[in-house]
Design a protein around this motif. Structure first.
Motif, PDB file in Angstrom:
ATOM      1  N   SER A 159      -7.611 -38.599 -86.762  1.00  0.00           N
ATOM      2  CA  SER A 159      -7.925 -38.806 -88.175  1.00  0.00           C
ATOM      3  C   SER A 159      -8.371 -37.476 -88.766  1.00  0.00           C
ATOM      4  N   THR A 160      -8.159 -37.315 -90.054  1.00  0.00           N
ATOM      5  CA  THR A 160      -8.536 -36.057 -90.692  1.00  0.00           C
ATOM      6  C   THR A 160      -9.038 -36.287 -92.102  1.00  0.00           C
ATOM      7  N   ASN A 161     -10.012 -35.458 -92.506  1.00  0.00           N
ATOM      8  CA  ASN A 161     -10.373 -35.361 -93.920  1.00  0.00           C
ATOM      9  C   ASN A 161      -9.837 -34.028 -94.423  1.00  0.00           C
ATOM     10  N   ASP A 162     -10.472 -33.412 -95.399  1.00  0.00           N
ATOM     11  CA  ASP A 162      -9.924 -32.172 -95.965  1.00  0.00           C
ATOM     12  C   ASP A 162     -10.007 -30.981 -95.012  1.00  0.00           C
ATOM     13  N   LYS A 163     -10.934 -30.995 -94.059  1.00  0.00           N
ATOM     14  CA  LYS A 163     -11.176 -29.797 -93.244  1.00  0.00           C
ATOM     15  C   LYS A 163     -11.135 -30.010 -91.739  1.00  0.00           C
ATOM     16  N   THR A 164     -11.435 -31.201 -91.265  1.00  0.00           N
ATOM     17  CA  THR A 164     -11.648 -31.412 -89.835  1.00  0.00           C
ATOM     18  C   THR A 164     -10.792 -32.554 -89.307  1.00  0.00           C
ATOM     19  N   VAL A 165     -10.144 -32.317 -88.154  1.00  0.00           N
ATOM     20  CA  VAL A 165      -9.379 -33.342 -87.446  1.00  0.00           C
ATOM     21  C   VAL A 165     -10.203 -33.818 -86.255  1.00  0.00           C
ATOM     22  N   LYS A 166     -10.205 -35.137 -86.029  1.00  0.00           N
ATOM     23  CA  LYS A 166     -10.954 -35.687 -84.903  1.00  0.00           C
ATOM     24  C   LYS A 166     -10.051 -36.588 -84.066  1.00  0.00           C
ATOM     25  N   LEU A 167     -10.273 -36.523 -82.745  1.00  0.00           N
ATOM     26  CA  LEU A 167      -9.574 -37.396 -81.806  1.00  0.00           C
ATOM     27  C   LEU A 167     -10.534 -38.499 -81.380  1.00  0.00           C
ATOM     28  N   TRP A 168     -10.163 -39.746 -81.654  1.00  0.00           N
ATOM     29  CA  TRP A 168     -11.024 -40.890 -81.361  1.00  0.00           C
ATOM     30  C   TRP A 168     -10.487 -41.695 -80.192  1.00  0.00           C
ATOM     31  N   LYS A 169     -11.401 -42.095 -79.316  1.00  0.00           N
ATOM     32  CA  LYS A 169     -11.064 -42.993 -78.202  1.00  0.00           C
ATOM     33  C   LYS A 169     -11.649 -44.365 -78.516  1.00  0.00           C
ATOM     34  N   ILE A 170     -10.785 -45.372 -78.508  1.00  0.00           N
ATOM     35  CA  ILE A 170     -11.223 -46.742 -78.777  1.00  0.00           C
ATOM     36  C   ILE A 170     -11.022 -47.540 -77.497  1.00  0.00           C
ATOM     37  N   SER A 171     -12.111 -47.937 -76.890  1.00  0.00           N
ATOM     38  CA  SER A 171     -12.045 -48.598 -75.586  1.00  0.00           C
ATOM     39  C   SER A 171     -12.830 -49.901 -75.610  1.00  0.00           C
ATOM     40  N   GLU A 172     -12.472 -50.772 -74.694  1.00  0.00           N
ATOM     41  CA  GLU A 172     -13.115 -52.077 -74.603  1.00  0.00           C
ATOM     42  C   GLU A 172     -13.798 -52.198 -73.245  1.00  0.00           C
ATOM     43  N   LYS A 173     -15.106 -52.386 -73.256  1.00  0.00           N
ATOM     44  CA  LYS A 173     -15.881 -52.514 -72.025  1.00  0.00           C
ATOM     45  C   LYS A 173     -16.104 -53.990 -71.704  1.00  0.00           C
ATOM     46  N   THR A 174     -15.724 -54.372 -70.486  1.00  0.00           N
ATOM     47  CA  THR A 174     -15.873 -55.769 -70.063  1.00  0.00           C
ATOM     48  C   THR A 174     -16.859 -55.908 -68.908  1.00  0.00           C
ATOM     49  N   ARG A 175     -17.434 -54.788 -68.469  1.00  0.00           N
ATOM     50  CA  ARG A 175     -18.407 -54.832 -67.380  1.00  0.00           C
ATOM     51  C   ARG A 175     -19.629 -54.009 -67.731  1.00  0.00           C
ATOM     52  N   ARG A 176     -20.781 -54.423 -67.206  1.00  0.00           N
ATOM     53  CA  ARG A 176     -22.021 -53.708 -67.461  1.00  0.00           C
ATOM     54  C   ARG A 176     -22.832 -53.634 -66.180  1.00  0.00           C
ATOM     55  N   ALA A 177     -23.466 -52.489 -65.966  1.00  0.00           N
ATOM     56  CA  ALA A 177     -24.301 -52.309 -64.776  1.00  0.00           C
ATOM     57  C   ALA A 177     -25.634 -53.020 -64.979  1.00  0.00           C
ATOM     58  N   GLU A 178     -26.048 -53.786 -63.982  1.00  0.00           N
ATOM     59  CA  GLU A 178     -27.313 -54.517 -64.024  1.00  0.00           C
ATOM     60  C   GLU A 178     -28.048 -54.354 -62.703  1.00  0.00           C
ATOM     61  N   GLY A 179     -29.361 -54.631 -62.735  1.00  0.00           N
ATOM     62  CA  GLY A 179     -30.164 -54.566 -61.515  1.00  0.00           C
ATOM     63  C   GLY A 179     -30.767 -53.210 -61.267  1.00  0.00           C
ATOM     64  N   PHE A 180     -31.275 -52.565 -62.342  1.00  0.00           N
ATOM     65  CA  PHE A 180     -31.895 -51.255 -62.179  1.00  0.00           C
ATOM     66  C   PHE A 180     -33.319 -51.401 -61.637  1.00  0.00           C
ATOM     67  N   ASN A 181     -33.803 -50.352 -61.008  1.00  0.00           N
ATOM     68  CA  ASN A 181     -35.125 -50.406 -60.392  1.00  0.00           C
ATOM     69  C   ASN A 181     -36.249 -49.991 -61.331  1.00  0.00           C
ATOM     70  N   LEU A 182     -36.012 -48.991 -62.164  1.00  0.00           N
ATOM     71  CA  LEU A 182     -37.099 -48.391 -62.927  1.00  0.00           C
ATOM     72  C   LEU A 182     -36.927 -48.515 -64.433  1.00  0.00           C
ATOM     73  N   ARG A 183     -36.092 -49.466 -64.928  1.00  0.00           N
ATOM     74  CA  ARG A 183     -35.988 -49.672 -66.355  1.00  0.00           C
ATOM     75  C   ARG A 183     -35.592 -51.108 -66.663  1.00  0.00           C
ATOM     76  N   GLU A 184     -35.917 -51.521 -67.877  1.00  0.00           N
ATOM     77  CA  GLU A 184     -35.637 -52.889 -68.285  1.00  0.00           C
ATOM     78  C   GLU A 184     -34.142 -53.083 -68.488  1.00  0.00           C
ATOM     79  N   GLU A 185     -33.668 -54.325 -68.274  1.00  0.00           N
ATOM     80  CA  GLU A 185     -32.250 -54.609 -68.382  1.00  0.00           C
ATOM     81  C   GLU A 185     -31.748 -54.494 -69.817  1.00  0.00           C
ATOM     82  N   ASP A 186     -32.504 -55.050 -70.761  1.00  0.00           N
ATOM     83  CA  ASP A 186     -32.019 -55.127 -72.141  1.00  0.00           C
ATOM     84  C   ASP A 186     -32.251 -53.846 -72.921  1.00  0.00           C
ATOM     85  N   SER A 187     -33.472 -53.359 -72.903  1.00  0.00           N
ATOM     86  CA  SER A 187     -33.806 -52.202 -73.736  1.00  0.00           C
ATOM     87  C   SER A 187     -33.528 -50.875 -73.063  1.00  0.00           C
ATOM     88  N   GLY A 188     -33.478 -50.844 -71.744  1.00  0.00           N
ATOM     89  CA  GLY A 188     -33.295 -49.579 -71.040  1.00  0.00           C
ATOM     90  C   GLY A 188     -34.560 -48.757 -70.941  1.00  0.00           C
TER      91      GLY A 188
END
Length: 467
Positions: free
Chosen positions: A128-157
């Motif tokens: 995509s581009t405006n008047d001066k800058t072109v950007k390359l965008w990655k659009i991805s779909e995440k279907t998995r999430r890491a859970e079970g951390f030792n030193l941080r909360e699951e929801d807030s991190g």
């Protein structure tokens, strides 16, 4: 009964064009309207670019507010009458307003152009581009999430300040799909003038970006290096006679690209030969009739947009009044000239005063290269049949709300007085009643089917073939 020749059935390639169904006979119906149905329009919501991806599963639309909305075709939940909807897949802010302190000018966030890259992984990529800058965008779909951390909360991190009772091993859990858009590359500081177009090469590794005077070629993996292939800036800016209006790569030849100018010419360049604009491979320009030249001639001759056919043999170019069809093997004369709104010739003074004469309309080929689509004023759009030279006019109206309501062709008539209004037929539109604020500037034809995406101010219209 099947056609026969010499007592045997005719083969498919022996059937003449006249026996083939014309694109002008296609029965279109309105399948969806995106955007507000209110008459009031916020300028930031005005759609400035629209583009299908290579298989038509996704559709991206950019607006003057710097946002890009990606729609995905819902093939699982088919609507009545075999209608398939395009639903919002992802929305993100592509560009923000900036200020150039060296030149003391504001840089608008408006999306000038969008170009999809062919899919090579589960993720999708678009430029995509405006008047001066072109950007390359990655659009991805995440279907998995890491859970079970030792030193941080699951929801807030948030990191937990506590002693561990036992050690846990994080694991990946399946979750509902989350679509993320991230800027992978930012191609900046290479254009001194406003970028008008970007185009991806057939090799899917390089792309070009064009401004008023220069064309640069980038490698998608390198954001700090580009090659200047066209530079028409004169030593003395007072000698400037033309500017670049649009540029595009050939759909199949990696080394071939073309660019149009405000003089109404298109130069086809082959990088294997030379990239100097005066040593172009081919020049496509119609001979000008000196006798009909007037004050507006140079303005309306400027090419706003052009595109190649899918087979790479034809090229359609849109200036203000016409769509010209070129055969790349014959550069001395256009194969056909289609008149888009010839009835506006008498109103050029009015169009100049309200700046509409500087509007830039898109054009595009149908998926089978048999027709050309372009827009006009009053929410009108036109389809031209290349083989039979026929044309048809339709209206992208918000009043058509019935599902499967087939569009009726419209006819533009001169005038608009009260007496004529009493005799006017329902499908006739007088030139004096055309709304110049409602214009179909941008359009895209599905690459494999008869599905149209048309932009009229802040509305995105989707039309499908009724059959």
């Amino acid at each position: 009964m099947d056609a026969e020749v010499n007592g045997r059935p005719m083969k498919k390639d022996e059937i003449s064009d006249s026996q083939q169904p014309s694109p002008c006979d296609t029965q279109w119906y309105l399948s969806q309207i995106k955007g507000s149905l209110e008459d009031e329009n916020v300028d930031a919501d005005t759609i400035s670019s629209v583009q299908f991806n290579e298989n038509g599963e996704f559709l991206a639309a950019g607006d003057k507010g710097g946002r890009i909305v990606v729609f995905k075709r819902d093939l699982e939940n088919q609507q009545p009458f075999a209608r398939t909807d395009y639903n919002v897949y992802s929305t993100f802010q592509s560009h923000e307003p900036e200020f150039d302190y060296l030149k003391s000018v504001e840089i608008e966030e408006k999306i000038n152009d969008i170009a999809w890259l062919k899919r090579r992984s589960p993720a999708h990529f678009l430029l995509s581009t405006n008047d001066k800058t072109v950007k390359l965008w990655k659009i991805s779909e995440k279907t998995r999430r890491a859970e079970g951390f030792n030193l941080r909360e699951e929801d807030s991190g948030r990191v937990l300040n506590q002693r561990l009772q036992r050690l846990r091993i994080p694991a990946l859990r399946s979750v509902d799909g989350i679509v993320e858009a991230s800027a992978r590359r930012v191609y900046a500081n290479a254009h001194a003038y406003h970028i008008n177009s970007i185009s991806v090469n057939a090799d899917q590794e390089t792309f070009l970006s064009a401004d008023d005077l220069r064309i640069n070629i980038w490698h998608t993996e390198s954001k700090n290096l580009c090659w200047n292939v066209i530079d028409i800036k004169p030593d003395n800016m007072e000698d400037l006679a033309e500017v670049i209006t649009y540029s595009r790569f050939h759909p199949t030849e990696n080394s071939v690209f073309a660019f149009s100018s405000s003089k109404g010419v298109i130069r086809l360049c082959d990088m294997r030969r030379s990239t100097h604009h005066e040593q172009h491979a081919k020049l496509f320009a119609d001979a000008e009739d000196v006798g009909t030249r007037n004050f507006f001639s140079e303005i309306i001759a400027s090419i706003a947009h052009f595109t190649f056919s899918y087979n790479g043999l034809l090229m359609a170019a849109r200036d203000y009044m016409h769509v010209k069809l070129w055969d790349l093997r014959m550069e001395n004369k256009a194969v056909e000239v289609f008149h888009v709104h010839e009835y506006l010739k008498a109103k050029l003074c009015t169009l100049y005063e309200n700046d509409c004469i500087f509007d830039k309309f898109d054009c595009c080929f149908s998926h089978d290269d048999k027709a050309i689509l372009t827009g006009s004023y009053g929410s009108l759009f036109r389809v031209f049949d290349i083989a039979s030279k026929r044309d048809v006019t339709y209206e992208a109206s918000k009043d058509v709300t019935k599902v499967k309501a087939v569009l009726k062709p419209k006819k533009i008539i001169a005038g608009g007085d009260r007496l004529a209004a009493q005799k006017r037929k329902k499908d006739e539109i007088p030139t004096d009643s055309l709304d110049y604020g409602r214009k179909v500037l941008h359009a895209s034809w599905h690459p494999r089917e008869n599905v149209l995406a048309l932009c009229a101010t802040n509305n995105l219209f989707m039309f499908e073939d009724a059959h």
